[in-house]
Design an enzyme around this catalytic site. Structure first.
Site, mmCIF file in Angstrom:
data_model
loop_
_atom_site.group_PDB
_atom_site.id
_atom_site.type_symbol
_atom_site.label_atom_id
_atom_site.label_comp_id
_atom_site.label_asym_id
_atom_site.label_seq_id
_atom_site.Cartn_x
_atom_site.Cartn_y
_atom_site.Cartn_z
ATOM 1 N N ASP A 231 0.818 -1.210 0.000
ATOM 2 C CA ASP A 231 0.000 0.000 0.000
ATOM 3 C C ASP A 231 0.853 1.262 0.000
ATOM 4 O OD1 ASP A 231 -2.698 -0.641 -0.154
ATOM 5 O OD2 ASP A 231 -2.911 -0.959 2.002
ATOM 6 N N GLU B 241 -14.015 -2.703 -1.914
ATOM 7 C CA GLU B 241 -14.270 -2.881 -0.479
ATOM 8 C C GLU B 241 -15.665 -2.396 -0.097
ATOM 9 O OE1 GLU B 241 -12.282 -1.938 3.890
ATOM 10 O OE2 GLU B 241 -11.207 -1.426 2.058
#
Length: 272
Positions: free
Chosen positions: A91, A190
């Site tokens: 990330d 998500e």
């Protein structure tokens, strides 16, 4: 009699695209340290995400925002040392890519050079397209992230399901196609409605990996501490716990404490 260890083929960015084409689901878990990554890799998990969720589960912060680029590189370096097969995606943390495409590229280059990771992930669609374009043009693979984007928690105000309204759903679909067009090799979706996630996955050729996005996507990702039952406070609907390590570890620690207090440890056989 010894049991032969199963051999797995090394996963690449192309492997994931091929898996989608062949109808094979993609497995993805987080890891933040050498030991956990070694176990996850050895179990045959396709992708290891060195997530900014380390801010929560490793450092105890309430959000992913505090973790720094240096800290992400530290965790990623530990993970890369452990793997022999899994693809490692790292990330880009909050503040390392939003303000300036040049800064985004510098951050991505640091991750790739200093950690040895295989790809980076960043949150957002059209609003970060210049950063994504700059990184991809430098030859660095990018995984997108749409739907609930935890780095924007203070914008949303809550970790609720996203894209339930038509306008937001249309933007998500448009962003997914934009990320594909720009060259992203995969997208994480998500906490979005399952039907919408399925529609997105079927509308693009790159893999869509879900977390709280139903079964119609191309793969699934979970935070490793959550699926192992090490955290009891986090109980979203999408989470399936495959173990209760919180309970097992607590009992092991208590047994150790009791053995030390009662002088049962170490025994004669455990001394030199």
């Amino acid at each position: 009699m010894s049991v032969a260890k199963k051999e797995y083929k090394r996963i690449t960015v192309k492997s994931l695209v091929d898996m989608k084409s062949n109808g094979e689901k993609i497995s993805m878990l987080t890891a933040y340290d050498f030991t956990m990554a070694q176990i996850v890799d050895g179990a045959g998990i396709d992708v290891i995400l060195v997530g900014d969720s380390a801010s929560n589960v490793m450092a105890g912060h309430e959000t992913t925002l505090p973790i720094t680029l240096d800290q992400m590189i530290y965790h990623a370096t530990s993970v890369v040392r452990a793997i022999t097969r899994s693809l490692v995606v790292v990330d880009l943390p909050f503040g390392s890519y939003q303000s300036d495409p040049k800064e985004a590229l510098r951050s991505a280059i640091r991750i790739m050079k200093e950690s040895g990771g295989h790809a980076v992930k960043l949150e957002g669609g059209k609003e970060v397209k210049e950063s994504i374009k700059r990184i991809i043009h430098a030859g660095i693979p990018v995984m997108g992230h749409l739907g609930l984007t935890p780095q924007s928690i203070y914008k949303f105000g809550t970790y609720t399901v996203r894209a339930k309204e038509e306008q937001e759903a249309e933007k998500l679909k448009s962003d997914a196609k934009l990320l594909e067009k720009m060259g992203c090799f995969a997208i994480v979706l998500e906490k979005v409605p399952a039907e919408l996630a399925k529609e997105v996955a079927e509308s693009i050729t790159i893999p869509v990996i879900g977390i709280g996005a139903g079964n119609g996507v191309d793969g699934q990702v979970l935070v490793v501490h959550d699926m192992l039952g090490m955290t009891h406070e986090f109980n979203p609907r999408f989470l399936r716990r495959y173990a209760d390590l919180h309970g097992e570890m607590t009992k092991a620690f208590q047994n150790y404490r009791d053995d030390v207090k009662s002088r049962k440890f170490p025994s004669d056989d455990e001394q030199y």
